[in-house]
Scaffold this active site. Sequence first.
Site, short mmCIF file in Angstrom:
data_model
loop_
_atom_site.label_atom_id
_atom_site.label_comp_id
_atom_site.label_asym_id
_atom_site.label_seq_id
_atom_site.Cartn_x
_atom_site.Cartn_y
_atom_site.Cartn_z
NE ARG B 51 -2.19 -1.96 3.89
CZ ARG B 51 -2.65 -1.96 5.14
NH1 ARG B 51 -3.17 -0.85 5.65
NH2 ARG B 51 -2.59 -3.04 5.88
CG ASP B 53 -0.20 5.70 4.52
OD1 ASP B 53 -0.93 4.70 4.47
OD2 ASP B 53 0.61 5.92 5.45
CE1 TYR B 111 7.35 3.48 -0.07
CE2 TYR B 111 8.76 1.63 0.51
CZ TYR B 111 7.50 2.16 0.27
OH TYR B 111 6.39 1.36 0.38
NE ARG B 198 3.99 9.82 6.12
CZ ARG B 198 2.66 9.85 6.23
NH1 ARG B 198 1.92 8.94 5.60
NH2 ARG B 198 2.07 10.78 6.93
#
Lengths: 245, 245
Positions: B51, B53, B111, B198
């Site tokens: 997933r 966000d 990422y 994050r």
Amino acid sequence: MQRYKCVISYDGSGFSGYQVQPNKRTVQSELEAMLAKMHKGASIKVVGSGRTDAGVHAKGQVIHFDSPLAISEQKWEIALNSMLPEDISVLSVLKVDASFHARFAAVRKEYRYILHLSPKRDPFQRKFAYQYPYGLNVDSMREASKFFLGTHDFTSFCSAKTEVEDKIRIIEAIDFINGGDLLTLRFVGNGFLYNMVRILVGTLLAVGSGDLLPEDIPVILEKKDRRFAGKTAPAQGLYLWEVFY
Amino acid sequence: MQRYKCVISYDGSGFSGYQVQPNKRTVQSELEAMLAKMHKGASIKVVGSGRTDAGVHAKGQVIHFDSPLAISEQKWEIALNSMLPEDISVLSVLKVDASFHARFAAVRKEYRYILHLSPKRDPFQRKFAYQYPYGLNVDSMREASKFFLGTHDFTSFCSAKTEVEDKIRIIEAIDFINGGDLLTLRFVGNGFLYNMVRILVGTLLAVGSGDLLPEDIPVILEKKDRRFAGKTAPAQGLYLWEVFY
């Protein structure tokens, strides 16, 4: 009263252009609504260097307004940015003489038009560049662009709706800036007519794709008829980059 | 039935994340709605590598689906792009063996997190980077980042809501890429927990701003308690960059 000159930047994709229009979200109306709040409801007129159309961006639009508030330039900048929506930013605030006028005092403007040449659709570029994946002969475009330099009557290269009488403008520079799959066309001139940069770009794309020859440009200029130039390139590739005084 | 592997890119700002949620616009639901149209209403399940966000972007998310339609890879790519909304793009389509699984076969992910360091608000970056104008000691951040490399229990660095049991992950690389007023943090690892990148970024920002010391990192890892790590950095700076198989 003190006159203030502000350099502002905006993402044009959320606006129906710069200029106030009834029931539309425009840059000028956001600025004026915010200044009205700061002045307890008093209407403060904002004057821009010129309009930008719906979807057109600004990296360095210039505006001026007059205010009776005694606030430092730095505090104005902080106050304006804290009150404006996120898609408009005030880059600088300068106290100027009342003789300064954002529109009439401008002596030169720079626009840029960003082409996205990749055949792959890029979700991050869709509002900020015009995807043109069909192949371009940039050498021909460069050759064609030279015919625009100098002083010309640009009647063929502005919207048929243009209201100003005098369609003579000076283009000082047209540059091609390569950056990966982005090609940026940079235009500097003493002024640009309604839709002029977008029609210049559309015409250069017609040359780059072989639909027109560089030598057609002087002929089109001579015609003084919008129908002979290329299409109006889409708004999302265009940036008002800088205004010079 | 043929299984297809697609690399897709999306601008996360218009989505309530990747995964289907009732009455929300998500990437998966847009993909499934489009595939249902192509299959005369038949429901086609789309499986993503993981997933993302709400507000998180993807440069190279990977999905798979099974279809009975006999279409070439190239035609799939054209068909999918012509039917998908503009904020999702299909970069490639590949026929794969039925043993391929976008989630379970992934061995490594990259990422990136983009920080916008300028004190000036930039309307063009607001959805695509996190503005952090407070000054950063990047050398300290780099030093701190080394403590994350290798195999660790990342319980302190994932959302308290994380459902998976095994919180041990391997981080293979953390790089700092400077580009003007953008600072990009690149993370490569064998897998990342919910909110992990994050929280890593939020903790590195705490180090860069002096609120934490590089040497605090091993202590926080040891605590296995989310409350000791830094804040969860905002979604808009994060990009799922690439998935490796």
